[in-house]
Motif scaffolding. Structure first.
Motif, PDB file in Angstrom:
ATOM      1  N   GLY A  69       0.794  -1.221   0.000  1.00 45.77           N
ATOM      2  CA  GLY A  69       0.000   0.000   0.000  1.00 45.77           C
ATOM      3  C   GLY A  69       0.825   1.270   0.000  1.00 45.77           C
ATOM      4  O   GLY A  69       2.061   1.244   0.013  1.00 45.77           O
ATOM      5  N   VAL A  70       0.117   2.404   0.020  1.00 46.81           N
ATOM      6  CA  VAL A  70       0.741   3.711  -0.131  1.00 46.81           C
ATOM      7  C   VAL A  70       0.140   4.677   0.893  1.00 46.81           C
ATOM      8  O   VAL A  70      -1.085   4.747   1.053  1.00 46.81           O
ATOM      9  CB  VAL A  70       0.535   4.279  -1.555  1.00 46.81           C
ATOM     10  N   LEU A  71       1.015   5.418   1.567  1.00 45.78           N
ATOM     11  CA  LEU A  71       0.604   6.515   2.442  1.00 45.78           C
ATOM     12  C   LEU A  71       0.975   7.824   1.764  1.00 45.78           C
ATOM     13  O   LEU A  71       2.134   8.029   1.396  1.00 45.78           O
ATOM     14  CB  LEU A  71       1.282   6.420   3.802  1.00 45.78           C
ATOM     15  N   ILE A  72      -0.007   8.708   1.618  1.00 45.54           N
ATOM     16  CA  ILE A  72       0.193   9.982   0.931  1.00 45.54           C
ATOM     17  C   ILE A  72       0.047  11.094   1.956  1.00 45.54           C
ATOM     18  O   ILE A  72      -1.027  11.289   2.525  1.00 45.54           O
ATOM     19  CB  ILE A  72      -0.813  10.166  -0.215  1.00 45.54           C
ATOM     20  N   ARG A  73       1.123  11.806   2.206  1.00 46.72           N
ATOM     21  CA  ARG A  73       1.141  12.883   3.187  1.00 46.72           C
ATOM     22  C   ARG A  73       1.260  14.211   2.456  1.00 46.72           C
ATOM     23  O   ARG A  73       2.053  14.356   1.536  1.00 46.72           O
ATOM     24  CB  ARG A  73       2.345  12.729   4.134  1.00 46.72           C
ATOM     25  N   GLY A  74       0.464  15.176   2.887  1.00 46.38           N
ATOM     26  CA  GLY A  74       0.568  16.475   2.251  1.00 46.38           C
ATOM     27  C   GLY A  74      -0.471  17.449   2.758  1.00 46.38           C
ATOM     28  O   GLY A  74      -1.454  17.081   3.410  1.00 46.38           O
ATOM     29  N   GLU A  75      -0.247  18.695   2.440  1.00 48.61           N
ATOM     30  CA  GLU A  75      -1.174  19.745   2.834  1.00 48.61           C
ATOM     31  C   GLU A  75      -2.474  19.591   2.077  1.00 48.61           C
ATOM     32  O   GLU A  75      -2.562  18.880   1.071  1.00 48.61           O
ATOM     33  CB  GLU A  75      -0.547  21.112   2.563  1.00 48.61           C
ATOM     34  N   LYS A  76      -3.509  20.251   2.561  1.00 46.65           N
ATOM     35  CA  LYS A  76      -4.821  20.162   1.920  1.00 46.65           C
ATOM     36  C   LYS A  76      -4.772  20.812   0.547  1.00 46.65           C
ATOM     37  O   LYS A  76      -4.008  21.735   0.291  1.00 46.65           O
ATOM     38  CB  LYS A  76      -5.883  20.818   2.798  1.00 46.65           C
ATOM     39  N   GLY A  77      -5.627  20.283  -0.351  1.00 47.31           N
ATOM     40  CA  GLY A  77      -5.738  20.857  -1.684  1.00 47.31           C
ATOM     41  C   GLY A  77      -4.617  20.485  -2.622  1.00 47.31           C
ATOM     42  O   GLY A  77      -4.264  21.264  -3.515  1.00 47.31           O
ATOM     43  N   THR A  78      -4.037  19.292  -2.461  1.00 47.15           N
ATOM     44  CA  THR A  78      -2.923  18.884  -3.333  1.00 47.15           C
ATOM     45  C   THR A  78      -3.281  17.676  -4.189  1.00 47.15           C
ATOM     46  O   THR A  78      -2.393  16.948  -4.629  1.00 47.15           O
ATOM     47  CB  THR A  78      -1.676  18.566  -2.494  1.00 47.15           C
ATOM     48  N   ALA A  79      -4.554  17.418  -4.407  1.00 49.19           N
ATOM     49  CA  ALA A  79      -5.037  16.359  -5.305  1.00 49.19           C
ATOM     50  C   ALA A  79      -4.721  14.961  -4.802  1.00 49.19           C
ATOM     51  O   ALA A  79      -4.644  14.025  -5.584  1.00 49.19           O
ATOM     52  CB  ALA A  79      -4.474  16.558  -6.715  1.00 49.19           C
ATOM     53  N   LYS A  80      -4.570  14.787  -3.490  1.00 49.05           N
ATOM     54  CA  LYS A  80      -4.295  13.452  -2.960  1.00 49.05           C
ATOM     55  C   LYS A  80      -5.464  12.505  -3.235  1.00 49.05           C
ATOM     56  O   LYS A  80      -5.293  11.426  -3.803  1.00 49.05           O
ATOM     57  CB  LYS A  80      -4.022  13.530  -1.453  1.00 49.05           C
ATOM     58  N   SER A  81      -6.648  12.922  -2.813  1.00 46.36           N
ATOM     59  CA  SER A  81      -7.823  12.071  -2.989  1.00 46.36           C
ATOM     60  C   SER A  81      -8.188  11.915  -4.461  1.00 46.36           C
ATOM     61  O   SER A  81      -8.624  10.838  -4.890  1.00 46.36           O
ATOM     62  CB  SER A  81      -9.017  12.661  -2.217  1.00 46.36           C
ATOM     63  N   THR A  82      -8.008  12.954  -5.233  1.00 48.16           N
ATOM     64  CA  THR A  82      -8.324  12.886  -6.658  1.00 48.16           C
ATOM     65  C   THR A  82      -7.498  11.813  -7.355  1.00 48.16           C
ATOM     66  O   THR A  82      -8.015  11.007  -8.137  1.00 48.16           O
ATOM     67  CB  THR A  82      -8.069  14.251  -7.329  1.00 48.16           C
ATOM     68  N   ALA A  83      -6.201  11.768  -7.065  1.00 46.95           N
ATOM     69  CA  ALA A  83      -5.333  10.778  -7.696  1.00 46.95           C
ATOM     70  C   ALA A  83      -5.701   9.361  -7.265  1.00 46.95           C
ATOM     71  O   ALA A  83      -5.698   8.430  -8.088  1.00 46.95           O
ATOM     72  CB  ALA A  83      -3.873  11.076  -7.353  1.00 46.95           C
ATOM     73  N   VAL A  84      -6.013   9.181  -5.985  1.00 44.64           N
ATOM     74  CA  VAL A  84      -6.350   7.835  -5.503  1.00 44.64           C
ATOM     75  C   VAL A  84      -7.624   7.335  -6.167  1.00 44.64           C
ATOM     76  O   VAL A  84      -7.688   6.189  -6.656  1.00 44.64           O
ATOM     77  CB  VAL A  84      -6.504   7.844  -3.968  1.00 44.64           C
ATOM     78  N   ARG A  85      -8.651   8.162  -6.193  1.00 43.43           N
ATOM     79  CA  ARG A  85      -9.924   7.724  -6.774  1.00 43.43           C
ATOM     80  C   ARG A  85      -9.807   7.502  -8.275  1.00 43.43           C
ATOM     81  O   ARG A  85     -10.533   6.682  -8.849  1.00 43.43           O
ATOM     82  CB  ARG A  85     -11.003   8.760  -6.476  1.00 43.43           C
ATOM     83  N   ALA A  86      -8.902   8.210  -8.924  1.00 41.88           N
ATOM     84  CA  ALA A  86      -8.737   8.053 -10.374  1.00 41.88           C
ATOM     85  C   ALA A  86      -7.993   6.775 -10.732  1.00 41.88           C
ATOM     86  O   ALA A  86      -8.059   6.311 -11.875  1.00 41.88           O
ATOM     87  CB  ALA A  86      -7.999   9.258 -10.950  1.00 41.88           C
ATOM     88  N   LEU A  87      -7.273   6.188  -9.770  1.00 41.98           N
ATOM     89  CA  LEU A  87      -6.454   5.010 -10.072  1.00 41.98           C
ATOM     90  C   LEU A  87      -7.291   3.840 -10.562  1.00 41.98           C
ATOM     91  O   LEU A  87      -6.865   3.084 -11.443  1.00 41.98           O
ATOM     92  CB  LEU A  87      -5.663   4.604  -8.829  1.00 41.98           C
ATOM     93  N   THR A  88      -8.485   3.650  -9.988  1.00 48.98           N
ATOM     94  CA  THR A  88      -9.291   2.478 -10.350  1.00 48.98           C
ATOM     95  C   THR A  88      -9.671   2.458 -11.824  1.00 48.98           C
ATOM     96  O   THR A  88      -9.944   1.394 -12.379  1.00 48.98           O
ATOM     97  CB  THR A  88     -10.567   2.425  -9.502  1.00 48.98           C
ATOM     98  N   GLU A  89      -9.689   3.617 -12.463  1.00 46.37           N
ATOM     99  CA  GLU A  89     -10.085   3.676 -13.870  1.00 46.37           C
ATOM    100  C   GLU A  89      -9.050   3.055 -14.808  1.00 46.37           C
ATOM    101  O   GLU A  89      -9.363   2.770 -15.960  1.00 46.37           O
ATOM    102  CB  GLU A  89     -10.339   5.132 -14.282  1.00 46.37           C
ATOM    103  N   VAL A  90      -7.829   2.864 -14.319  1.00 48.27           N
ATOM    104  CA  VAL A  90      -6.793   2.285 -15.173  1.00 48.27           C
ATOM    105  C   VAL A  90      -6.359   0.914 -14.673  1.00 48.27           C
ATOM    106  O   VAL A  90      -5.406   0.338 -15.202  1.00 48.27           O
ATOM    107  CB  VAL A  90      -5.564   3.222 -15.264  1.00 48.27           C
ATOM    108  N   LEU A  91      -7.023   0.375 -13.678  1.00 47.70           N
ATOM    109  CA  LEU A  91      -6.680  -0.951 -13.173  1.00 47.70           C
ATOM    110  C   LEU A  91      -7.426  -2.020 -13.965  1.00 47.70           C
ATOM    111  O   LEU A  91      -8.550  -1.797 -14.428  1.00 47.70           O
ATOM    112  CB  LEU A  91      -7.032  -1.070 -11.690  1.00 47.70           C
ATOM    113  N   PRO A  92      -6.838  -3.189 -14.127  1.00 48.52           N
ATOM    114  CA  PRO A  92      -7.512  -4.265 -14.866  1.00 48.52           C
ATOM    115  C   PRO A  92      -8.729  -4.789 -14.118  1.00 48.52           C
ATOM    116  O   PRO A  92      -8.823  -4.684 -12.888  1.00 48.52           O
ATOM    117  CB  PRO A  92      -6.425  -5.342 -14.983  1.00 48.52           C
ATOM    118  N   ALA A  93      -9.661  -5.337 -14.881  1.00 48.35           N
ATOM    119  CA  ALA A  93     -10.843  -5.937 -14.282  1.00 48.35           C
ATOM    120  C   ALA A  93     -10.444  -7.155 -13.457  1.00 48.35           C
ATOM    121  O   ALA A  93      -9.375  -7.750 -13.648  1.00 48.35           O
ATOM    122  CB  ALA A  93     -11.847  -6.325 -15.366  1.00 48.35           C
ATOM    123  N   VAL A  94     -11.294  -7.540 -12.527  1.00 52.70           N
ATOM    124  CA  VAL A  94     -11.014  -8.631 -11.604  1.00 52.70           C
ATOM    125  C   VAL A  94     -11.950  -9.796 -11.901  1.00 52.70           C
ATOM    126  O   VAL A  94     -13.175  -9.615 -11.972  1.00 52.70           O
ATOM    127  CB  VAL A  94     -11.193  -8.168 -10.144  1.00 52.70           C
TER     128      VAL A  94
END
Length: 668
Positions: free
Chosen positions: A41-66
């Motif tokens: 897994g990955v821990l993402i540390r950073g100030e607010k408003g740096t697209a942390k959540s945006t990048a995580v939620r976008a990852l599933t769109e490029v992952l292979p089907a299960v």
């Protein structure tokens, strides 16, 4: 070869992963964790408003089907179905494909929601025991995402630690006994300003990335342009990245297929081991995670042999959160130190490495204090040093020594406290420890077994027969939950001239800094009151910024007379105001002094009256006596502890580590 997940429809379109700007390290870490879930897994540390959540939620769109067993609620792999799955045996169940799943775990979730529990409706209406899976079951073979993971309650952290260690979730509660597979990629985001993670959970994250907004105006313009275009036309914006999304998805699938063929040579293994040793990391998990990450990076790069480039990239992601010795160390790896470690791990065969000849390696370059300097410092701490009336002392400043791990300082649980990680308290969320009757229409989550136990004896009188229960409002029992609360730890420190002798202030500062380190991780409020000269000073009002408290403590000078009564009264005023602002946060006063009161007439009697007044207020307190052990001892701190109804401790018994131990025991 597994197929890539199709492009989302207009109804579900999200921000494309490939459209995220200026977050190369973050994107690489997420992709490598997807290529090799064993990384952890990955821990993402950073100030607010740096697209942390945006990048995580976008990852599933490029992952292979299960590929999953059709009808299995736990997403068993058709090629290797779990024999212990609650839905087993999977005989002629068929196979189906579903998109990669991102399951979000709210920080305020209950343990029932995470682990699963008895199906309440069917238990009451049909009288049957049926297990209803929780979030861990949904996340199996997918991603489990925790936003603000550092704010997660301790009882949920324990659940995650167990699942991460065993790869399974076990439920033994409410008449349910179930175990099921729970292997997932844990992804967490956090803002370090709001507190640190528990070390055990921090170590479970394979990789960590520190992100911050770019200071380059050109990059910031590109970010704004992309976001505004997405908000204006999300479907059209996503369409422009279709090709890049498909290319990335196919590359991930190829890397996953190539990973089993990647060779980790003995040379690469030794290089990883020497790099980890050079950064003085704890345990062996850093070595294993770095090795797995290097292999994933090689597969991602299309190579079947791990090279130095892969090791370098892996170390930058796997080691930053493992090299830190305390929460105040700067995050990240020093690039020069990493390159030096890489070079040292592959020395030339024909000649030995030259010995470094820097200023830190010579006899005068180690930063050690010479005996002459030490003697001069001790001599300068003159007990007769005076400060001008009403002014802060301008004497010498002694720094703290090397901090150590502090034991838990806690206050007895009473009532409801502020959510935190220190003392036991009754909270809205937490571990269920019992049940109680509901008062009127009081809101709250019903306690299932308690409600059934109350209603069951009355079924015949209510004319109920067959399955199910007739439940009335008076039968409902509410769950009693026990969690953790944060506290206010107020340090009241004698900074007079007598404290500067024989390095006593260094010992005191070392212990307090260690306690502050622990408070930083447990989301406590801390404060600092000092007294010297003829007045007391609020060096730091109650705050959650423990780093500020450490800086103020480090710069605290010693010198002047001892206005002890003024210090106690100032501490009482700080606690009074804090109680108005936050009445649920319980305080602990730690008074560090030699008991000598030398400012004004009848100074000590005034201090004793102030101490008695504080005791009448019910303030829990500890008095640490810093009077020298040699020579004539006046025992004034002991008398003060009696008036304060506080624990009396001698500095000779509680110096450094012992101070933390005794304060912890007293605070119970």
């Amino acid at each position: 070869m597994r197929s890539a997940q199709p492009t989302p429809t207009a109804a579900s379109v999200g921000f494309p992963f490939t459209a995220v700007v200026g977050m190369d390290d973050l994107q690489l870490a997420l992709v490598l964790a997807a290529v090799s879930p064993a990384i952890g897994g990955v821990l993402i540390r950073g100030e607010k408003g740096t697209a942390k959540s945006t990048a995580v939620r976008a990852l599933t769109e490029v992952l292979p089907a299960v590929e999953v067993v059709q009808g299995c609620r736990f997403s068993c792999d058709p090629g290797r179905p779990d024999p212990g799955c609650p839905d087993a045996p999977h005989v002629d169940s068929g196979t189906t494909s579903r998109p990669a799943r991102l399951v979000e775990l709210p920080v305020g979730a209950t343990e029932d929601r995470v682990l699963g529990s008895l199906h309440l409706e069917r238990a009451l209406s049909e009288g049957v025991t049926v297990y209803e899976p929780g979030l861990l079951a949904a996340a199996h073979r997918g991603l489990l995402y925790v936003d603000e993971v550092n704010l997660l309650h301790d009882h949920l952290v324990d659940v995650l630690l167990d699942a991460a260690a065993m790869g399974r979730a076990t439920v033994e509660r409410d008449g349910v006994s179930v175990t099921h597979p729970a292997r997932f990629v844990l992804v967490g985001t956090m803002n370090p300003e709001e507190g640190e993670l528990r070390p055990q959970l921090l170590d479970r994250f394979g990789l960590t990335v520190d992100v911050m907004a770019s200071r380059d105006p050109a990059v910031r313009v590109e970010v704004m342009r992309a976001r505004l275009a997405y908000e204006a036309d999300s479907l059209g914006f996503a369409g422009r990245y279709d090709a890049a999304q498909r290319e990335l998805a196919e590359r991930i699938v190829k890397a996953q297929s190539l990973l089993p063929d990647v060779i980790l040579t003995d040379g690469a293994l030794r290089q990883i081991a020497e790099i980890c040793a050079s950064f003085d990391v704890d345990g062996m998990r850093a070595d294993l995670v770095t090795a797995r990450t290097a292999m994933a990076h090689a597969a991602w790069s299309g190579r079947t042999v791990v090279e130095v480039e892969d090791v370098r990239a892996a170390a930058k992601l796997a080691l930053p959160h493992r090299k830190r010795r305390n929460p105040f160390d700067p995050p990240g790896l020093d690039d020069e130190q990493l390159e030096q470690a890489i070079n040292d791990s592959t020395p030339p065969e024909d000649e030995p490495d030259p010995e470094p000849n820097g200023p830190d390696n010579g006899p005068d370059g180690g930063g050690e204090e010479s005996p002459a300097e030490s003697s001069a410092d001790e001599a300068s701490a003159d007990e007769g040093a005076q400060a001008q009336p009403g002014q802060a002392p301008s004497g010498q400043v002694e720094g703290a020594g090397e901090p150590f791990k502090a034991r838990l300082l806690s206050v007895q649980a009473a009532g409801r406290g502020v959510s935190g990680r220190r003392s036991r308290a009754l909270t809205e969320v937490g571990r269920v420890v019992g049940d109680r009757a509901r008062v009127g229409r009081e809101p709250g989550r019903p306690h299932l077994l308690g409600t059934i136990r109350t209603a069951a004896p009355h079924q015949h009188a209510r004319g109920r027969s067959g399955p199910g229960l007739a439940v009335r409002p008076t039968d409902v029992r509410l769950a009693v939950r026990e969690g953790r609360e944060g506290n206010l730890v107020l340090f009241c420190v004698d900074a007079s001239g007598s404290m500067g002798t024989k390095k006593r202030m260094t010992e005191v500062k070392t212990a307090i800094v260690s306690l502050l380190m622990d408070a930083y991780q447990r989301r406590d409020t801390v404060g600092l009151v000092t007294f010297a000269g003829s007045a007391a000073t609020v060096a730091l009002p109650p705050t959650g910024s423990v780093e500020t408290a450490v800086r103020r403590l480090e710069s605290l000078p010693t010198g002047g007379r001892t206005p002890l009564a003024e210090g106690l009264l100032q501490a009482a005023e700080v606690l009074r105001i804090a109680a108005i602002r936050d009445p649920r946060r319980r305080p602990l006063l730690v008074l560090v002094t030699d008991g000598r009161a030398t400012a004004g007439a009848d100074a000590f009697e005034k201090a004793r009256r102030a101490a008695g007044w504080l005791a009448d207020k019910g303030i829990a307190a500890v008095v640490v006596d810093c009077e020298p052990r040699r020579g004539v001892r006046l025992g004034l701190a002991g008398e003060l502890a009696t008036d304060l109804r506080a624990e009396y401790l001698d500095l000779g018994e509680v110096a450094a580590g012992n101070l933390v131990r005794t304060v912890t025991e007293r605070a119970a």
